[in-house]
Design an enzyme around this catalytic site. Structure first.
Site, mmCIF file in Angstrom:
data_model
loop_
_atom_site.group_PDB
_atom_site.id
_atom_site.type_symbol
_atom_site.label_atom_id
_atom_site.label_comp_id
_atom_site.label_asym_id
_atom_site.label_seq_id
_atom_site.Cartn_x
_atom_site.Cartn_y
_atom_site.Cartn_z
ATOM 1 C CG HIS A 11 -5.813 -5.971 -3.601
ATOM 2 N ND1 HIS A 11 -4.846 -6.648 -2.915
ATOM 3 C CD2 HIS A 11 -5.602 -4.663 -3.302
ATOM 4 C CE1 HIS A 11 -4.087 -5.815 -2.240
ATOM 5 N NE2 HIS A 11 -4.533 -4.584 -2.468
ATOM 6 C CB ILE A 12 -10.659 -2.818 -7.024
ATOM 7 C CG1 ILE A 12 -11.970 -3.113 -6.277
ATOM 8 C CG2 ILE A 12 -10.405 -3.844 -8.124
ATOM 9 C CD1 ILE A 12 -13.221 -2.884 -7.116
ATOM 10 C CB ALA A 69 -6.256 -3.919 5.970
ATOM 11 N NE ARG A 70 -1.078 -5.661 1.617
ATOM 12 C CZ ARG A 70 -1.393 -4.614 0.842
ATOM 13 N NH1 ARG A 70 -2.661 -4.323 0.603
ATOM 14 N NH2 ARG A 70 -0.450 -3.867 0.291
ATOM 15 C CD GLU A 117 -5.086 -10.008 -2.614
ATOM 16 O OE1 GLU A 117 -4.479 -9.309 -3.459
ATOM 17 O OE2 GLU A 117 -5.617 -9.526 -1.613
HETATM 18 C C1 DGY Z 1 -1.527 -0.751 -1.496
HETATM 19 O O1 DGY Z 1 -1.127 0.296 -2.003
HETATM 20 O O2 DGY Z 1 -0.994 -1.264 -0.511
HETATM 21 C C2 DGY Z 1 -2.723 -1.396 -2.119
HETATM 22 O O3 DGY Z 1 -3.122 -2.528 -1.430
HETATM 23 C C3 DGY Z 1 -2.431 -1.736 -3.564
HETATM 24 O O4 DGY Z 1 -1.214 -2.360 -3.634
#
Ligand code: DGY
Length: 321
Positions: free
Chosen positions: A287-288, A239-240, A269
């Site tokens: 972050h893929i 998520a984050r 990041e």
């Molecule tokens: C999103 O779309 O939020 C993904 O994390 C890539 O930015």
């Protein structure tokens, strides 16, 4: 012929998306794919009608206040919108949109990969092969945790969480979840609802985070809540990074409270906390979550569908502000 709207595209986007931009707009591309500073964002927006940013551009209140009056829309190439201050945009009458739905499958795939990779110590095995330190097969070496049949807790049962639940059922996992509101029984499909995060955590052999980063969820996974997980649990995050307290997670990984963590997103990041890299029980990706060819095209087209609607004076399908 009416003049084409001017669009600042902050990062290099897939070819098909840039081709559509080139056809329909007067687009300012970033062919070097360099992350712009806040000053550059403001400077390069001069005379632009709209901006297509990614989550790498921080459109804080301070930046939005400095944007030229010409900017009427921010159509983000992302589902997450924690990089955009919606209130500041609203205050300036700037429409903001995101790209929901189209990246849910890809992100759920990465969550499943993190679950499997963290549980089966994929990074250590890979490293043995690549560094030629694999001496021989061993009956007692490289032992991980079996995923099949375990309890998976999903924190935030939105689009990605629901798809992950489906995929995890293929591994006979028992699904537990917490969400702001309980899902209807047909969508729950047997998943067990918990009314609070604190009630969910003790039930999770695996915990996967799927809530947005907001002031309410910032550092939600702190030392106290990590302590509520069963000993030897595995945490994954697609998520984050902001949802996790790095100090607390690293301590839980060091002490063995957690067996492992699988992380695709981080605080700060790409300059992530270096301690994660020094731990053997982390499985780390850059972050893929949405990085498939199909999904990145779909995200671009979705951002452009929103922009098309706005420039045509229609309500955009994914309006946030
Ligand atoms: C999103 O779309 O939020 C993904 O994390 C890539 O930015």
């Amino acid at each position: 012929m009416s003049k084409k709207a001017v669009v600042l595209v902050t990062r290099k986007l897939p070819d098909a998306v840039e081709a559509r931009l080139e056809r329909d707009y007067d687009a300012r591309f970033n062919s070097a794919d360099r992350v712009y500073t806040s000053d550059e964002l403001v400077e390069f927006s001069a005379g632009a009608d709209a901006i297509i940013p990614c989550h790498t551009e921080k459109l804080t209140a301070a930046v939005i206040e400095r944007l030229p009056d010409s900017v009427r829309a921010i159509c983000s190439f992302s589902v997450g919108f924690d990089h955009i201050d919606l209130d500041a945009a609203k205050a300036r009458g700037i429409i903001v949109t995101n790209t929901p739905d189209v990246l849910s499958d890809a992100t759920a795939e990465i969550a499943m990969l993190l679950i499997l990779g963290a549980a089966r110590r994929a990074h250590e095995g890979e490293q043995q092969i690549r560094t030629a330190t694999w001496s021989d097969w061993s009956a007692i070496g490289g032992l991980g945790i079996q995923v099949t049949g375990k309890r998976l807790g999903i924190l935030g049962m939105g689009r990605v969480g629901q798809i992950l639940a489906k995929r995890a059922r293929g591994f006979d996992m028992q699904i537990h979840y917490h969400n702001r509101s309980r899902l209807s029984p047909d969508i729950e499909a047997g998943a067990i609802y918990h009314g609070s995060v604190e009630q969910l955590l003790p039930q999770c052999d695996f915990l996967s985070l799927h809530c947005p980063a907001t002031p309410e969820t910032e550092r939600l996974m702190n030392a106290e809540r990590l302590g509520l997980l069963p000993d030897g649990a595995i945490l994954v995050n697609t998520a984050r990074g902001a949802i996790v307290d790095d100090d607390a997670l690293i301590e839980a990984l060091r002490s063995g409270k957690l067996f492992a963590a699988g992380l695709d997103v981080f605080n700060n990041e790409p300059d992530i906390d270096p301690r994660y890299k020094a731990l053997d029980n982390t499985f780390l990706l850059p972050h893929i979550g949405s990085a498939t060819r199909e999904t990145r095209d779909a995200m671009g087209f979705r951002a452009l569908d929103n922009l098309d609607a706005i420039t045509a004076g229609r309500e955009p399908p994914d309006r946030l502000a």
